[in-house]
Write an enzyme that holds these catalytic residues in place. Structure first.
Site, PDB file in Angstrom:
ATOM      1  N   SER A  42     -11.205 -11.909  74.705  1.00  0.00           N
ATOM      2  CA  SER A  42     -11.713 -13.237  74.339  1.00  0.00           C
ATOM      3  C   SER A  42     -10.595 -14.265  74.325  1.00  0.00           C
ATOM      4  O   SER A  42     -10.776 -15.400  74.786  1.00  0.00           O
ATOM      5  CB  SER A  42     -12.414 -13.188  72.978  1.00  0.00           C
ATOM      6  OG  SER A  42     -11.502 -12.980  71.916  1.00  0.00           O
ATOM      7  N   GLU A  43      -9.433 -13.895  73.813  1.00  0.00           N
ATOM      8  CA  GLU A  43      -8.326 -14.849  73.747  1.00  0.00           C
ATOM      9  C   GLU A  43      -7.859 -15.257  75.140  1.00  0.00           C
ATOM     10  O   GLU A  43      -7.551 -16.429  75.383  1.00  0.00           O
ATOM     11  CB  GLU A  43      -7.168 -14.252  72.943  1.00  0.00           C
ATOM     12  CG  GLU A  43      -7.419 -14.196  71.448  1.00  0.00           C
ATOM     13  CD  GLU A  43      -7.623 -15.573  70.850  1.00  0.00           C
ATOM     14  OE1 GLU A  43      -6.737 -16.436  70.998  1.00  0.00           O
ATOM     15  OE2 GLU A  43      -8.685 -15.802  70.247  1.00  0.00           O
ATOM     16  N   VAL A  44      -7.819 -14.315  76.067  1.00  0.00           N
ATOM     17  CA  VAL A  44      -7.406 -14.654  77.433  1.00  0.00           C
ATOM     18  C   VAL A  44      -8.484 -15.496  78.113  1.00  0.00           C
ATOM     19  O   VAL A  44      -8.186 -16.486  78.789  1.00  0.00           O
ATOM     20  CB  VAL A  44      -7.098 -13.380  78.240  1.00  0.00           C
ATOM     21  CG1 VAL A  44      -6.818 -13.725  79.706  1.00  0.00           C
ATOM     22  CG2 VAL A  44      -5.896 -12.651  77.645  1.00  0.00           C
ATOM     23  N   TYR A 142      -0.983 -19.206  64.530  1.00  0.00           N
ATOM     24  CA  TYR A 142      -1.853 -19.342  65.706  1.00  0.00           C
ATOM     25  C   TYR A 142      -2.055 -20.824  65.986  1.00  0.00           C
ATOM     26  O   TYR A 142      -2.796 -21.510  65.280  1.00  0.00           O
ATOM     27  CB  TYR A 142      -3.175 -18.645  65.402  1.00  0.00           C
ATOM     28  CG  TYR A 142      -4.222 -18.702  66.481  1.00  0.00           C
ATOM     29  CD1 TYR A 142      -3.981 -18.196  67.747  1.00  0.00           C
ATOM     30  CD2 TYR A 142      -5.476 -19.235  66.209  1.00  0.00           C
ATOM     31  CE1 TYR A 142      -4.965 -18.223  68.729  1.00  0.00           C
ATOM     32  CE2 TYR A 142      -6.472 -19.262  67.177  1.00  0.00           C
ATOM     33  CZ  TYR A 142      -6.205 -18.756  68.433  1.00  0.00           C
ATOM     34  OH  TYR A 142      -7.181 -18.780  69.405  1.00  0.00           O
TER      35      TYR A 142
END
Length: 212
Positions: A42-44, A142
């Site tokens: 999901s982060e990528v 973050y």
């Protein structure tokens, strides 16, 4: 600005959490898992790409490549086909290479260590911090576009060319270290809401880049 005072931190946290409780995007599928591989995916996918474009792809990707081992073993053609529509195809290539590294060097388990995460292809500071916060509930720093928008809007009014070096100490000060996963979900949604109500504050960042 100087470091926020304890009173400013308390007011900001309450504002962010209150809005999250009332309007948070609690149904996003990647928020329903703490699996490190699924969080990494999901982060990528969300790097410079809007949520609306990721939603139709995320669960299908995990159905086709449910683990790092499965992605590592998949033909590149299948990976690129599954990625189609998300843009920046080099991210798909990097994600496959990251899965290969995880399989080869970490027994198929996405590591919990920041240095090991940042050694993976395509994983920079924000992506590594996202995995640590959302998969492991670690109080990582973050900093991504919605977080920038939230901090610039509330702590740098009227300022242009705000540098990340100025934001990081503020981010560290406001971070709820008792519940970092919830905090970042709330902070992301607060920044998202702010961007819909006022001219995007993250454009006043010295590091602004447009999402596709």
């Amino acid at each position: 600005m100087t470091q926020p005072t304890p009173e400013q931190v308390a007011v900001f946290r309450e504002r962010v959490y209150e809005r999250w409780r009332a309007e948070g995007r609690h149904d996003l599928p990647w928020r329903r898992t703490a699996d490190p591989y699924a969080v990494l995916v999901s982060e990528v996918m969300l790097q410079q790409t809007q949520v609306a474009r990721v939603l139709p792809k995320y669960e299908g990707w995990l159905a086709e490549f449910p683990t790092a081992d499965a992605l590592a073993a998949a033909p590149l053609e299948a990976v690129l086909r599954a990625w189609s529509g998300l843009g920046y195809h080099r991210r798909a290539v990097a994600l496959k290479r990251a899965a290969e590294t995880v399989t080869r060097e970490h027994a198929g388990v996405v590591p919990r260590d920041e240095a090991a995460l940042r050694a993976l292809p395509g994983v920079g500071p924000a992506t590594a911090a996202g995995v640590l916060a959302f998969a492991f509930d670690e109080p990582a720093l973050y900093l991504e576009t919605n977080v920038r928008a939230a901090l610039i809007h509330d702590f740098f009014p009227g300022r242009d060319d705000v540098r990340d070096a100025e934001l990081i100490p503020v981010l560290a000060a406001v971070l709820d270290r008792d519940r970092p996963r919830d905090w970042y979900h709330a902070l992301l949604d607060y920044g998202y809401a702010i961007k819909r109500e006022v001219p995007n504050p993250s454009r006043r960042s010295a590091h602004h880049s447009r999402q596709s």
